[in-house]
Design a protein around this motif. Structure first.
Motif, PDB file in Angstrom:
ATOM      1  N   PRO A  93       0.827  -1.229   0.000  1.00 50.86           N
ATOM      2  CA  PRO A  93       0.000   0.000   0.000  1.00 50.86           C
ATOM      3  C   PRO A  93       0.854   1.269   0.000  1.00 50.86           C
ATOM      4  N   PHE A  94       0.863   1.977  -1.130  1.00 56.95           N
ATOM      5  CA  PHE A  94       1.609   3.238  -1.258  1.00 56.95           C
ATOM      6  C   PHE A  94       0.685   4.427  -1.533  1.00 56.95           C
ATOM      7  N   HIS A  95      -0.536   4.169  -1.963  1.00 59.73           N
ATOM      8  CA  HIS A  95      -1.460   5.243  -2.350  1.00 59.73           C
ATOM      9  C   HIS A  95      -2.102   5.853  -1.103  1.00 59.73           C
ATOM     10  N   VAL A  96      -2.001   7.177  -0.945  1.00 57.42           N
ATOM     11  CA  VAL A  96      -2.523   7.861   0.241  1.00 57.42           C
ATOM     12  C   VAL A  96      -3.996   8.198   0.037  1.00 57.42           C
ATOM     13  N   ILE A  97      -4.808   7.844   1.039  1.00 48.91           N
ATOM     14  CA  ILE A  97      -6.249   8.138   1.027  1.00 48.91           C
ATOM     15  C   ILE A  97      -6.490   9.444   1.788  1.00 48.91           C
ATOM     16  N   ARG A  98      -7.309  10.334   1.220  1.00 48.47           N
ATOM     17  CA  ARG A  98      -7.585  11.627   1.844  1.00 48.47           C
ATOM     18  C   ARG A  98      -9.021  11.689   2.372  1.00 48.47           C
ATOM     19  N   ILE A  99      -9.233  12.576   3.353  1.00 47.90           N
ATOM     20  CA  ILE A  99     -10.574  12.807   3.884  1.00 47.90           C
ATOM     21  C   ILE A  99     -10.752  14.303   4.151  1.00 47.90           C
ATOM     22  N   ASN A 100     -11.896  14.841   3.737  1.00 48.98           N
ATOM     23  CA  ASN A 100     -12.249  16.236   4.014  1.00 48.98           C
ATOM     24  C   ASN A 100     -13.137  16.225   5.249  1.00 48.98           C
ATOM     25  N   LYS A 101     -12.529  16.442   6.414  1.00 50.87           N
ATOM     26  CA  LYS A 101     -13.269  16.317   7.673  1.00 50.87           C
ATOM     27  C   LYS A 101     -14.308  17.419   7.786  1.00 50.87           C
ATOM     28  N   MET A 102     -15.511  16.990   8.194  1.00 56.23           N
ATOM     29  CA  MET A 102     -16.620  17.933   8.352  1.00 56.23           C
ATOM     30  C   MET A 102     -17.094  17.884   9.805  1.00 56.23           C
ATOM     31  N   LEU A 103     -17.379  19.033  10.371  1.00 59.43           N
ATOM     32  CA  LEU A 103     -17.915  19.078  11.737  1.00 59.43           C
ATOM     33  C   LEU A 103     -19.383  18.687  11.728  1.00 59.43           C
ATOM     34  N   SER A 104     -19.810  17.991  12.777  1.00 63.56           N
ATOM     35  CA  SER A 104     -21.216  17.552  12.833  1.00 63.56           C
ATOM     36  C   SER A 104     -21.907  18.047  14.104  1.00 63.56           C
ATOM     37  N   CYS A 105     -21.306  19.015  14.799  1.00 65.08           N
ATOM     38  CA  CYS A 105     -21.913  19.512  16.027  1.00 65.08           C
ATOM     39  C   CYS A 105     -22.883  20.664  15.708  1.00 65.08           C
ATOM     40  N   ALA A 106     -23.548  21.163  16.740  1.00 62.56           N
ATOM     41  CA  ALA A 106     -24.505  22.254  16.550  1.00 62.56           C
ATOM     42  C   ALA A 106     -23.755  23.534  16.187  1.00 62.56           C
ATOM     43  N   GLY A 107     -24.280  24.245  15.199  1.00 60.94           N
ATOM     44  CA  GLY A 107     -23.655  25.481  14.747  1.00 60.94           C
ATOM     45  C   GLY A 107     -22.406  25.262  13.919  1.00 60.94           C
ATOM     46  N   MET A 115     -17.768  23.163   0.844  1.00 59.56           N
ATOM     47  CA  MET A 115     -16.872  22.544  -0.134  1.00 59.56           C
ATOM     48  C   MET A 115     -15.762  23.499  -0.607  1.00 59.56           C
ATOM     49  N   ARG A 116     -15.594  24.622   0.054  1.00 60.90           N
ATOM     50  CA  ARG A 116     -14.488  25.512  -0.293  1.00 60.90           C
ATOM     51  C   ARG A 116     -13.194  24.942   0.292  1.00 60.90           C
ATOM     52  N   GLY A 117     -12.175  24.789  -0.552  1.00 59.81           N
ATOM     53  CA  GLY A 117     -10.914  24.178  -0.103  1.00 59.81           C
ATOM     54  C   GLY A 117     -11.108  22.746   0.356  1.00 59.81           C
ATOM     55  N   ALA A 118     -11.736  21.934  -0.511  1.00 58.54           N
ATOM     56  CA  ALA A 118     -12.152  20.590  -0.102  1.00 58.54           C
ATOM     57  C   ALA A 118     -11.076  19.523  -0.270  1.00 58.54           C
ATOM     58  N   PHE A 119      -9.839  19.903  -0.655  1.00 55.41           N
ATOM     59  CA  PHE A 119      -8.766  18.911  -0.782  1.00 55.41           C
ATOM     60  C   PHE A 119      -8.445  18.372   0.605  1.00 55.41           C
ATOM     61  N   GLY A 120      -8.683  17.069   0.806  1.00 59.30           N
ATOM     62  CA  GLY A 120      -8.633  16.489   2.145  1.00 59.30           C
ATOM     63  C   GLY A 120      -7.224  16.272   2.674  1.00 59.30           C
ATOM     64  N   LYS A 121      -7.160  15.813   3.916  1.00 55.41           N
ATOM     65  CA  LYS A 121      -5.892  15.500   4.576  1.00 55.41           C
ATOM     66  C   LYS A 121      -5.701  13.991   4.607  1.00 55.41           C
ATOM     67  N   PRO A 122      -4.435  13.517   4.661  1.00 51.32           N
ATOM     68  CA  PRO A 122      -4.186  12.069   4.641  1.00 51.32           C
ATOM     69  C   PRO A 122      -4.915  11.346   5.769  1.00 51.32           C
ATOM     70  N   ASN A 123      -5.536  10.212   5.407  1.00 47.89           N
ATOM     71  CA  ASN A 123      -6.343   9.460   6.365  1.00 47.89           C
ATOM     72  C   ASN A 123      -5.972   7.973   6.406  1.00 47.89           C
ATOM     73  N   GLY A 124      -5.080   7.537   5.522  1.00 47.39           N
ATOM     74  CA  GLY A 124      -4.705   6.123   5.470  1.00 47.39           C
ATOM     75  C   GLY A 124      -4.009   5.832   4.155  1.00 47.39           C
ATOM     76  N   VAL A 125      -3.641   4.567   3.955  1.00 52.42           N
ATOM     77  CA  VAL A 125      -2.972   4.168   2.713  1.00 52.42           C
ATOM     78  C   VAL A 125      -3.672   2.940   2.131  1.00 52.42           C
ATOM     79  N   ALA A 126      -3.523   2.804   0.811  1.00 51.80           N
ATOM     80  CA  ALA A 126      -4.140   1.682   0.096  1.00 51.80           C
ATOM     81  C   ALA A 126      -3.233   1.284  -1.058  1.00 51.80           C
ATOM     82  N   SER A 127      -3.477   0.108  -1.598  1.00 58.69           N
ATOM     83  CA  SER A 127      -2.740  -0.324  -2.791  1.00 58.69           C
ATOM     84  C   SER A 127      -3.704  -0.359  -3.964  1.00 58.69           C
TER      85      SER A 127
END
Length: 212
Positions: A93-107, A115-127
């Motif tokens: 596994p060399f391919h980096v998986i990204r995630i765009n974290k979203m808040l789910s709390c009130a307000g 979706m502004r600046g939606a390029f996610g941060k590394p969250n894991g790896v895959a092949s």
């Protein structure tokens, strides 16, 4: 925040995104061992080889590869001894998986920008695997065919998509058929030496010295 379902990452949609000086903070891969069992067995000891092959072009997470390795190794250790098989994981596994974290709390809508600046941060790896690419290979003795097939069948359930199990016609992990290997191993040169020599799980063919 829990892991996303793998249907979000299963398909190879974009370019490979490996870890680099531009892509930092990547979590460590879950799989560490790629060779198990009797790794030092010579080529003559294990003539049989069985492959687990992907039937789809997809991405496999390092977690699923590790789970498949554990399931396959556990069955082989319980039904064969450690000295009677050699398991090799063929994908890394060399391919980096990204995630765009979203808040789910009130307000949360006041704090985040959608979706502004939606390029996610590394969250894991895959092949990234292609169709007909080998995932796992196991070699053992000829009379252990059923045990190897059953071990790889159990590993199949840890992966998304479709996989196939093939009993190879080659001798062990080499690329030469069993019939041709037996012919080569029986041949001798003028000095009475065999044409092939052991090279771990593979073999080398001796080059004949030129006569002067």
């Amino acid at each position: 925040m829990g892991r996303r379902p793998w249907k979000c990452y299963r398909f190879c949609k974009n370019k490979p995104y490996p870890k680099s000086r531009f892509c930092r903070g990547v979590p460590e891969t879950k799989i560490r061992l790629f060779e198990l069992g009797n790794k030092r067995a010579k080529i003559n000891e294990f003539p049989l080889c069985v492959h687990l092959i992907s039937d789809e072009k997809e991405q496999l997470s390092s977690e699923s590869i590790e789970a498949g390795r554990v399931a396959c190794n556990k069955y082989l250790m319980n039904n064969l001894t450690k000295d009677l098989f050699h398991l090799r994981v063929r994908v890394h596994p060399f391919h980096v998986i990204r995630i765009n974290k979203m808040l789910s709390c009130a307000g949360a809508d006041r704090l985040q920008s959608g979706m502004r600046g939606a390029f996610g941060k590394p969250n894991g790896v895959a092949s990234r695997v292609n169709r007909n690419q080998v995932l796992f290979s196991v070699r053992s003795k000829i009379n252990k065919t059923f045990e190897l097939i059953e071990a790889l069948r159990r590993a199949k359930y840890k992966f998304p998509g479709k996989q196939k199990i093939f009993v190879s016609a080659s001798w062990g992990f080499s690329n030469i058929s069993r019939k041709n290997f037996q012919k080569l191993s029986g041949l001798e040169n003028q000095k009475g030496q065999t044409f092939i020599t052991d090279d771990g799980a593979y073999f080398k063919i001796k080059k004949s010295s030129k006569q002067q």
